[in-house]
Design an enzyme around this catalytic site. Sequence first.
Site, short mmCIF file in Angstrom:
data_model
loop_
_atom_site.label_atom_id
_atom_site.label_comp_id
_atom_site.label_asym_id
_atom_site.label_seq_id
_atom_site.Cartn_x
_atom_site.Cartn_y
_atom_site.Cartn_z
N ARG A 15 0.84 -1.21 0.00
CA ARG A 15 0.00 0.00 0.00
C ARG A 15 0.87 1.26 0.00
O ARG A 15 1.01 1.95 -1.00
CB ARG A 15 -0.95 -0.03 1.22
N ASP A 16 1.50 1.55 1.10
CA ASP A 16 2.31 2.77 1.20
C ASP A 16 3.46 2.73 0.20
O ASP A 16 3.83 3.74 -0.39
CB ASP A 16 2.87 2.88 2.63
N HIS A 207 5.58 4.80 12.65
CA HIS A 207 5.55 4.70 11.18
C HIS A 207 6.55 5.74 10.65
O HIS A 207 6.23 6.92 10.52
CB HIS A 207 4.12 5.00 10.71
N HIS A 209 9.14 7.21 7.98
CA HIS A 209 9.74 7.30 6.65
C HIS A 209 11.22 7.63 6.85
O HIS A 209 11.61 8.26 7.84
CB HIS A 209 9.00 8.34 5.80
N CYS A 240 5.11 9.48 -0.35
CA CYS A 240 3.72 9.88 -0.15
C CYS A 240 3.35 10.86 -1.25
O CYS A 240 4.09 11.81 -1.50
CB CYS A 240 3.53 10.52 1.23
N ASN A 249 8.96 4.23 3.46
CA ASN A 249 9.02 3.82 4.86
C ASN A 249 10.35 3.12 5.12
O ASN A 249 10.98 2.62 4.19
CB ASN A 249 7.91 2.80 5.09
C1 LIG Z 1 -10.94 11.27 0.93
C2 LIG Z 1 -11.23 11.62 -0.49
C3 LIG Z 1 -12.12 10.55 -1.13
C4 LIG Z 1 -11.97 12.94 -0.51
O1 LIG Z 1 -12.05 13.43 -1.83
P1 LIG Z 1 -13.19 14.44 -2.25
O2 LIG Z 1 -12.97 14.77 -3.68
O3 LIG Z 1 -13.28 15.56 -1.29
O4 LIG Z 1 -14.44 13.46 -2.07
P2 LIG Z 1 -15.97 13.62 -2.33
O5 LIG Z 1 -16.68 12.94 -1.21
O6 LIG Z 1 -16.33 15.04 -2.69
O7 LIG Z 1 -16.16 12.73 -3.63
C5 LIG Z 1 -15.55 13.07 -4.87
C6 LIG Z 1 -15.52 11.84 -5.75
O8 LIG Z 1 -14.73 10.82 -5.15
C7 LIG Z 1 -15.52 9.63 -4.95
N1 LIG Z 1 -15.11 9.00 -3.70
C8 LIG Z 1 -15.23 9.48 -2.45
N2 LIG Z 1 -14.74 8.61 -1.58
C9 LIG Z 1 -14.30 7.53 -2.28
C10 LIG Z 1 -13.70 6.31 -1.93
N3 LIG Z 1 -13.43 6.01 -0.66
N4 LIG Z 1 -13.37 5.45 -2.89
C11 LIG Z 1 -13.64 5.74 -4.20
N5 LIG Z 1 -14.20 6.90 -4.60
C12 LIG Z 1 -14.54 7.78 -3.64
C13 LIG Z 1 -16.95 10.14 -4.93
O9 LIG Z 1 -17.84 9.10 -5.26
C14 LIG Z 1 -16.89 11.21 -5.97
O10 LIG Z 1 -16.88 10.60 -7.25
P3 LIG Z 1 -17.45 11.37 -8.56
O11 LIG Z 1 -18.90 11.66 -8.23
O12 LIG Z 1 -16.62 12.62 -8.74
O13 LIG Z 1 -17.24 10.36 -9.64
C15 LIG Z 1 -9.94 11.78 -1.35
O14 LIG Z 1 -9.27 12.91 -0.91
C16 LIG Z 1 -9.04 10.60 -1.25
O15 LIG Z 1 -9.40 9.51 -1.73
N6 LIG Z 1 -7.87 10.75 -0.65
C17 LIG Z 1 -6.96 9.64 -0.43
C18 LIG Z 1 -5.56 10.13 -0.26
C19 LIG Z 1 -4.64 8.97 0.01
O16 LIG Z 1 -4.96 7.81 -0.20
N7 LIG Z 1 -3.43 9.32 0.45
C20 LIG Z 1 -2.41 8.36 0.73
C21 LIG Z 1 -2.70 7.55 1.97
S1 LIG Z 1 -2.32 8.41 3.49
C22 LIG Z 1 -0.64 8.14 3.71
O17 LIG Z 1 0.00 7.61 2.84
C23 LIG Z 1 -0.02 8.49 5.01
C24 LIG Z 1 0.20 7.26 5.91
C25 LIG Z 1 -1.13 6.59 6.29
O18 LIG Z 1 0.97 6.27 5.23
C26 LIG Z 1 0.94 7.68 7.20
C27 LIG Z 1 2.10 8.63 6.97
O19 LIG Z 1 3.14 8.24 6.41
O20 LIG Z 1 1.94 9.79 7.32
#
Ligand SMILES: CC(C)(COP(=O)([O-])OP(=O)([O-])OC[C@H]1O[C@@H](n2cnc3c(N)ncnc32)[C@H](O)[C@@H]1OP(=O)([O-])[O-])[C@@H](O)C(=O)NCCC(=O)NCCSC(=O)C[C@@](C)(O)CC(=O)[O-]
Length: 300
Positions: A15-16, A207, A209, A240, A249
């Site tokens: 994933r990450d 966690h 990096h 990220c 990581n």
């Molecule tokens: C949170 C949202 C969805 C908000 O995104 P948004 O655009 O504000 O969402 P929305 O609710 O307005 O919806 C917009 C569109 O997204 C769809 N949608 C809404 N939710 C989903 C979903 N769950 N799965 C699939 N589709 C989704 C929804 O259906 C819609 O589709 P449209 O009508 O335009 O076709 C977006 O910002 C997002 O997906 N962000 C993910 C970012 C991400 O994955 N980042 C990496 C992981 S975090 C990380 O790596 C850090 C960590 C954990 O490792 C720790 C560290 O190192 O710090």
Amino acid sequence: MNLPKQVRLVEVGPRDGLQNEKQPISVADKVRLVDDLSAAGLAYIEVGSFVSPKWVPQMAGSREVFAGIQQRPGVTYAALTPNLKGFEAALEAGVKEVAVFAAASEAFSQKNINCSIGESLQRFLPLLDAARQHGVRVRGYVSCVLGCPYDGFVAPEQVARVARDLFAMGCYEVSLGDTIGTGTAGDTRRLIEVVGRDIPRDKLAGHFHDTYGQALANIYASLLEGVGVFDSSVAGLGGCPYAKGATGNVATEDVLYLLDGLGIATDVDLDRLIAAGQRICTVLGKENGSRVARARLAGA
Ligand SMILES: CC(C)(COP(=O)([O-])OP(=O)([O-])OC[C@H]1O[C@@H](n2cnc3c(N)ncnc32)[C@H](O)[C@@H]1OP(=O)([O-])[O-])[C@@H](O)C(=O)NCCC(=O)NCCSC(=O)C[C@@](C)(O)CC(=O)[O-]
């Protein structure tokens, strides 16, 4: 030295590690990676995420990856879910454990999940309710615990507030993410001291990096503070999408080597893990990010 006798590793490579890759990676290669990792003895693997494919295109095939892996008994296969929609998709894919992810800095929260910290926590509430109803365990992440790519310094007290909220709403463990890898061992000890006032240390995970090469030192500092769960990524894969220049990581192979030297046993076979890491690096055309793997592969 009062180190934890046991350490649990959370393998976040699939994933990450892969979420930031620009080139397409086939479902078959992702499935092979997960299966190689479980075969090497890792008991917890973060397989993918159910997030918007517009935001993180690489994770779009997570459902297919879950369908393709060989689920070994005793192994937890988890997914990231940012909201109820993601949780429902994960549930449909048969996922038994999920993680929600918040940030300790407002700017990162906006860039990563398009809402404020407060809004993100509100979004998690129905998810946690649904998870309870379905018997799904939820892990919590806090990003930017030792610095933010946009806001700079992040106060440990701010991290503690977000971590406390996640724990209070039902996350069984909170993983503290040094997203940009700038933290030092001293920062890490102070952070755990502050966050540990509200959350038992055995409910915290690290966690780290490795952007600044401090991850192993931070893990050692965390061990000294009584934390015994660490996220790591095979071959140090990753970065990220919302933290420019962040490397992966800490490499799982390097953590195993550290733990072995401290007399902390894990059930992971280092040679098989190195082979798994090298295989995915070949697929990606990347240099292996694990120093231990590189040394062993070079015959050192
Ligand atoms: C949170 C949202 C969805 C908000 O995104 P948004 O655009 O504000 O969402 P929305 O609710 O307005 O919806 C917009 C569109 O997204 C769809 N949608 C809404 N939710 C989903 C979903 N769950 N799965 C699939 N589709 C989704 C929804 O259906 C819609 O589709 P449209 O009508 O335009 O076709 C977006 O910002 C997002 O997906 N962000 C993910 C970012 C991400 O994955 N980042 C990496 C992981 S975090 C990380 O790596 C850090 C960590 C954990 O490792 C720790 C560290 O190192 O710090």
